[in-house]
Design a protein around this motif. Structure first.
Motif, PDB file in Angstrom:
ATOM      1  N   ILE A   1       0.840  -1.197   0.000  1.00 17.13           N
ATOM      2  CA  ILE A   1       0.000   0.000   0.000  1.00 17.13           C
ATOM      3  C   ILE A   1       0.881   1.257   0.000  1.00 17.13           C
ATOM      4  O   ILE A   1       0.704   2.161  -0.814  1.00 17.13           O
ATOM      5  CB  ILE A   1      -0.942   0.009   1.230  1.00 17.13           C
TER       6      ILE A   1
ATOM      7  N   SER B   1       3.083   1.654  -3.288  1.00 20.44           N
ATOM      8  CA  SER B   1       2.292   1.982  -4.475  1.00 20.44           C
ATOM      9  C   SER B   1       1.878   3.438  -4.454  1.00 20.44           C
ATOM     10  O   SER B   1       1.928   4.127  -5.463  1.00 20.44           O
ATOM     11  CB  SER B   1       0.996   1.165  -4.541  1.00 20.44           C
TER      12      SER B   1
ATOM     13  N   LEU C   1      -5.275   5.179  -3.534  1.00 24.06           N
ATOM     14  CA  LEU C   1      -5.528   3.855  -4.116  1.00 24.06           C
ATOM     15  C   LEU C   1      -7.022   3.536  -4.215  1.00 24.06           C
ATOM     16  O   LEU C   1      -7.423   2.705  -5.016  1.00 24.06           O
ATOM     17  CB  LEU C   1      -4.824   2.765  -3.295  1.00 24.06           C
ATOM     18  N   ALA C   2      -7.831   4.185  -3.384  1.00 29.03           N
ATOM     19  CA  ALA C   2      -9.279   3.935  -3.418  1.00 29.03           C
ATOM     20  C   ALA C   2     -10.020   5.263  -3.373  1.00 29.03           C
ATOM     21  O   ALA C   2     -10.682   5.579  -2.388  1.00 29.03           O
ATOM     22  CB  ALA C   2      -9.682   3.041  -2.245  1.00 29.03           C
TER      23      ALA C   2
ATOM     24  N   ILE D   1      -6.265  -5.447   0.538  1.00 28.11           N
ATOM     25  CA  ILE D   1      -5.379  -6.032  -0.464  1.00 28.11           C
ATOM     26  C   ILE D   1      -5.981  -7.306  -1.071  1.00 28.11           C
ATOM     27  O   ILE D   1      -5.915  -7.544  -2.272  1.00 28.11           O
ATOM     28  CB  ILE D   1      -3.988  -6.328   0.159  1.00 28.11           C
TER      29      ILE D   1
ATOM     30  N   TYR E   1      -8.275  -4.290  -3.687  1.00 29.48           N
ATOM     31  CA  TYR E   1      -7.268  -3.730  -4.586  1.00 29.48           C
ATOM     32  C   TYR E   1      -6.949  -4.697  -5.724  1.00 29.48           C
ATOM     33  O   TYR E   1      -6.972  -5.915  -5.533  1.00 29.48           O
ATOM     34  CB  TYR E   1      -6.012  -3.392  -3.769  1.00 29.48           C
ATOM     35  N   ASN E   2      -6.654  -4.147  -6.889  1.00 28.90           N
ATOM     36  CA  ASN E   2      -6.377  -4.938  -8.090  1.00 28.90           C
ATOM     37  C   ASN E   2      -5.166  -5.883  -7.918  1.00 28.90           C
ATOM     38  O   ASN E   2      -4.061  -5.453  -7.608  1.00 28.90           O
ATOM     39  CB  ASN E   2      -6.117  -3.938  -9.226  1.00 28.90           C
TER      40      ASN E   2
ATOM     41  N   LYS F   1      -1.976  -5.176  -9.810  1.00 24.61           N
ATOM     42  CA  LYS F   1      -1.151  -4.113  -9.223  1.00 24.61           C
ATOM     43  C   LYS F   1      -0.374  -4.624  -8.017  1.00 24.61           C
ATOM     44  O   LYS F   1       0.770  -4.233  -7.795  1.00 24.61           O
ATOM     45  CB  LYS F   1      -2.032  -2.928  -8.822  1.00 24.61           C
TER      46      LYS F   1
END
Ligand code: TRP
Length: 440
Positions: A69, A72, A84-85, A390, A394-395, A398
């Motif tokens: 996290i 990235s 991220l979101a 995660i 999350y993708n 990625k």
């Protein structure tokens, strides 16, 4: 007020620097003060096994998730989730982490302050000629006086000074020197402890499991201790992860840090239990283990003056490399999200913690509430949400790109990691958590 300039964001300069800083965060009072007494209270070897199981099955995946996290997003925990979101409430997980950082710092630095008092007493031979009872009273009298607040504030000032200097020139520079020193001191002390007559009993206590001792409370304690000791569940390692260069391997960093933390906790046990048993003092004496039992032992042991001095230097250093990592969460958040300078953020954060810590220092009720709420409630809850993020949100591409540095190398651990963060870790954390709190 000028906005934070992300193109000039600070970061760690070397691989050793990253490991020293992250291991410095993980290794602290949690290993040397908390771990031995929690092991003592929960029956020794059996607790250790449960603890190790959680470190591997939950600790490593949560730590890797935090690194993913942070690196990235290259932001503080709140900013990371926002990036991220976007538009989703995940940033609240980051905010909860910042809240937990205030709470942890407030009681943790109080204990760190005690270590300075004991270092001071060691230098001036303050335990000399005192009976075990007098040494016990010393601790109580000390806690009832104004001195803990003074030491607490001194410790906060040291912490703030390093954090204010930044990542490369502050945190990394200091932890690179302090961590090897810490390791050396701990080895010297454990050799001394192991060579005391009667040391074997302590080793038996630490390593021989008695499974009848495992209860729901023991299991919850082991989980809480794993989170606390590894510095996971509140965004410390999201923050440190955000300063790791894109060239580094996050999986191996997480393994190295976890291994270092676990080895140090076990060596701390080896340094303490043989000595405790050699002098026939019962191990389950709560926070007093390190501040009462050990000074009693040092007082009776050949070379005690020297070892007492070394031990409290060790404890202070270990605490300092941890407090800076917690303060950094607050400072990164404030300077990036509230658009104030690093210096202002450090001062504001430190003053707020100082107020909270003054209460924690004066009242053992406040102290216990902060300790329990942060370590046993907020960290597992934060950890749960982090792995769910995660594993489920999350993708995956990625995540894989982050763990393999954009496909630069193969990460054998990627598949097991996904299984752990998707299923095992969230289920285990939730189950232990609810069970331990008596909810089912
Ligand atoms: N892990 C440290 C110790 O064992 C304490 C600590 C530092 C911590 N950062 C943290 C605990 C973040 C929980 C969360 O002493």
């Amino acid at each position: 007020m000028a906005k934070f300039d992300f193109s000039k964001r600070d970061g760690f300069g070397s691989k050793f620097g990253v490991i020293a800083a992250a291991a410095g965060s993980a290794i602290g009072l949690g290993n040397i003060w908390r771990f031995p007494y929690v092991v003592g209270e929960n029956g020794g070897g059996a607790f250790l096994l449960v603890y190790l199981f959680f470190v591997i099955s939950i600790g490593i995946p949560v730590m890797m998730s935090e690194f993913v996290i942070g690196r990235s997003a290259q932001r503080n925990p709140v900013g990371s989730f926002k990036k991220l979101a976007p538009g989703k409430p995940w940033y609240l997980v980051g905010l909860m982490g910042v809240g937990a950082a205030f709470m942890i710092l407030a009681f943790y630095t109080v204990v760190a302050g005690w270590t300075l008092e004991y270092l001071y007493q060691s230098v001036f031979n303050g335990f000399h000629g005192k009976s075990p009872e007098q040494i016990g009273n010393m601790f109580d009298n000390f806690r009832g006086s104004f001195r803990p607040i003074i030491w607490f504030l001194i410790f906060m000032v040291f912490t703030a000074g390093i954090v204010m200097a930044g990542i490369k020139n502050g945190i990394e520079k200091f932890t690179k020197i302090l961590m090897p020193v810490l390791f050396l001191i701990l080895i010297i002390i454990s050799v001394r402890s192991l060579t005391l007559p009667g040391a074997g009993e302590g080793m038996k206590f630490l390593f021989k499991p008695d499974f009848s001792k495992i209860t729901p409370k023991v299991i919850l304690e082991a989980l809480g201790q794993a989170f606390f000791s590894l510095s996971i569940g509140m965004g410390t390692l999201i923050t440190y992860g955000s300063y790791i260069s894109k060239k580094q391997n996050l999986t191996s960093t997480a393994f190295n840090v976890t291994m270092a933390d676990t080895i140090i906790a076990i060596i701390a046990g080896i340094a303490i239990f043989p000595a405790v048993f050699a002098f026939g003092i019962p191990p389950a004496s709560e926070e007093g283990l390190v501040f009462i039992t050990l000074p009693v032992i040092f007082e009776q042991m050949p070379g005690g003056y020297f070892f007492s001095l070394l031990f409290f230097v060790l404890l202070s250093v270990a605490a300092l490399t941890s407090t800076i990592s917690v303060l950094e969460v607050i400072v990164a958040y404030m300077s990036e999200e509230l658009n104030i300078t690093r210096k202002q953020a450090t001062i504001l954060g430190t003053v707020t913690v100082a107020v909270l810590g003054a209460f924690a220092s004066n009242s053992s009720a406040v102290f216990s509430v902060l300790n329990f709420t942060s370590a046993t409630v907020l960290l597992p809850l934060g950890g749960l949400l982090i792995v769910v993020f995660i594993g489920w949100f999350y993708n995956k591409r990625k995540v894989e790109a982050e763990l393999t540095n954009e496909g630069e190398f193969n990460s054998w651990f990627f598949k097991p990691f996904i299984l752990l963060v998707k299923y095992l870790a969230p289920i285990a954390i939730a189950a232990v958590f609810l069970y331990g709190l008596g909810i089912f």
